[in-house]
Design an enzyme around this catalytic site. Structure first.
Site, short mmCIF file in Angstrom:
data_model
loop_
_atom_site.label_atom_id
_atom_site.label_comp_id
_atom_site.label_asym_id
_atom_site.label_seq_id
_atom_site.Cartn_x
_atom_site.Cartn_y
_atom_site.Cartn_z
N HIS A 12 -7.00 -65.27 95.13
CA HIS A 12 -5.94 -66.76 94.79
C HIS A 12 -5.19 -66.27 93.39
CE1 HIS A 12 -9.20 -67.67 92.02
NE2 HIS A 12 -8.38 -68.77 91.45
N ARG A 13 -5.70 -65.41 92.84
CA ARG A 13 -4.87 -65.20 91.42
C ARG A 13 -3.83 -64.07 91.82
NH1 ARG A 13 -8.04 -66.84 86.13
NH2 ARG A 13 -8.88 -64.51 86.06
N GLY A 17 -2.27 -64.15 97.17
CA GLY A 17 -3.33 -65.24 97.52
C GLY A 17 -2.41 -66.51 96.70
N SER A 108 -1.25 -54.02 105.48
CA SER A 108 -0.14 -53.44 104.89
C SER A 108 0.66 -52.55 105.83
CB SER A 108 -0.64 -52.53 103.61
OG SER A 108 0.39 -51.97 103.38
N SER A 109 1.95 -52.53 105.55
CA SER A 109 2.48 -51.69 106.55
C SER A 109 2.26 -50.19 106.41
CB SER A 109 4.13 -51.99 106.19
OG SER A 109 4.47 -51.43 104.94
N CYS A 110 1.56 -49.80 105.19
CA CYS A 110 1.01 -48.26 105.08
C CYS A 110 0.05 -47.84 106.35
CB CYS A 110 0.49 -48.11 103.72
SG CYS A 110 -1.03 -48.76 103.44
N TYR A 137 -6.06 -46.14 100.93
CA TYR A 137 -5.89 -47.50 101.22
C TYR A 137 -5.90 -47.80 102.72
CZ TYR A 137 -3.34 -52.13 100.15
OH TYR A 137 -2.85 -53.34 100.22
N LYS A 141 -7.52 -50.47 105.20
CA LYS A 141 -6.87 -51.52 106.06
C LYS A 141 -7.00 -51.62 107.54
CE LYS A 141 -5.55 -54.07 102.52
NZ LYS A 141 -5.89 -55.35 102.21
N HIS A 180 4.44 -51.68 91.91
CA HIS A 180 5.24 -51.10 92.98
C HIS A 180 6.74 -51.13 92.48
CE1 HIS A 180 1.94 -53.04 95.40
NE2 HIS A 180 2.34 -52.12 96.18
#
Ligand code: GFB
Length: 310
Positions: A12-13, A17, A108-110, A137, A141, A180
């Site tokens: 959430h931070r 989130g 993720s799109s990766c 990563y 995912k 990013h």
């Protein structure tokens, strides 16, 4: 989801989130539970189990992850794989054991093969080799998607997956080594303008194409999909439009009002040449993004200036 359902937002931070929490509150959902990573280490199976036993959430948004830009992904390969595998395995298993009504896993799109046909359709998953800079990563995912599918098949769990494109928005990471591209360039242009320097360095050739979605749009899509999608597989979430990193740099330069030149650092990787999402599945369900890229960058930059940032 009903207004009195207990909703756990993991992460959430973070940028995603925190956007989901804002969106839930705006939608009248007040029974939101969260823990910082200091309070609850999601890599710790026993701690995660105890948390679910004590809180018994009805819905879970799994937005906690170890994330970063191209350099962080490529440098901390072990941590990106281990941390993300542990987080998703622990949360998904605890959600099953403690009878969560529905869980949403964010990827993720990766996850798509480096050379998959563009725009990327959901059925391109696992049809070819991955981009090497973020393979750990991506593997983590992909495993999260497969966990949700396997738990749906074996246990009947209503666990779904959502694949966002590259994101930006409030609470982004502006550390130049781990961020990013979009936040990195906002910071670089802002600092160059303030300091009066005559160049801003862009990593790589500037020719890779990327798609960007504002985190508030993603959060809206996440809540929409929690309420409207219950199936195997996953749904791409993006705008369906991309641009080159060079054009992105020009846009940010313009928004910031910087007048120097843009140079290249060719020692940095380009990464995958293109990853434009096909968003037909999501559009077919009735959801479309709201915030266009330039407007989103203007909003983010205005907030930063107002906070007297850097
Ligand atoms: O956003 P980014 O770090 O990640 O980089 P990816 C996108 C492109 O921008 C690359 C270039 O071609 C970078 O070389 N770039 C130019 C810069 N200047 C900069 C800069 O100052 N900083 C950064 N960071 N990039 C990540 C994946 O890939 O995207 C993750 O590693 C994840 O797994 C995430 O999927 C969404 O888009 O290449």
């Amino acid at each position: 989801m009903n207004p009195d359902d207990k909703i756990y937002v993991a992460g959430h931070r973070g940028m995603v989130g925190s956007a989901i929490v804002r969106r839930l509150r705006a939608g009248g959902f007040e029974n939101i539970v969260s823990r910082t990573s200091r309070e609850l280490d999601l890599r710790d199976q026993r701690a995660v189990d105890q948390f679910f036993a004590a809180e018994k959430p009805d819905y879970v948004f799994l937005a906690a992850a170890k994330v970063g830009g191209i350099l962080a992904n490529n440098t901390y390969r072990g941590q990106f794989l281990y941390d993300n595998l542990m987080i998703e395995a622990n949360v998904i298993e605890a959600a099953r054991v403690h009878g969560v009504t529905k869980l949403q896993f964010l990827g993720s799109s990766c996850i798509y093969p480096k050379m998959a046909p563009q725009p990327l359709t959901e059925d391109a998953l696992l049809t070819g080799p991955l981009e090497s800079t973020n393979e750990p990563y991506a593997i983590a995912k992909i495993t999260g998607i497969k966990l949700c599918d396997a738990y749906r098949s074996q246990y009947g769990c209503d666990f779904i997956s959502v694949m966002p494109t590259n994101l930006y928005g409030p609470n982004d990471n502006y550390d130049l080594q781990s961020s990013h591209v979009l936040p990195a360039l906002i910071r670089k242009f802002h600092e160059a303008k303030k300091e009066g320097s005559d160049e801003v360095v862009m990593w790589g050739t500037g020719s890779p194409q990327r798609e960007f979605l504002h985190a508030d749009d993603l959060a809206d899509a996440c809540v929409f999909l929690m309420e409207n999608f219950s199936d195997y597989g996953f749904v791409n979430v993006g705008t369906g439009e991309d641009l080159s990193i060079r054009s992105l740099a020009e846009t940010i330069k313009d928004v910031v009002g910087y007048e120097g030149k843009i140079t290249q650092d060719l020692s940095k990787p380009d990464g995958t040449p293109r990853k434009l999402m096909n968003v037909d599945k999501l559009h077919g369900m009735g959801w479309k993004h709201d915030i266009e890229l330039r407007e989103g960058i203007e909003r983010v930059y205005a907030d930063l200036v107002e906070q007297d940032w850097y």
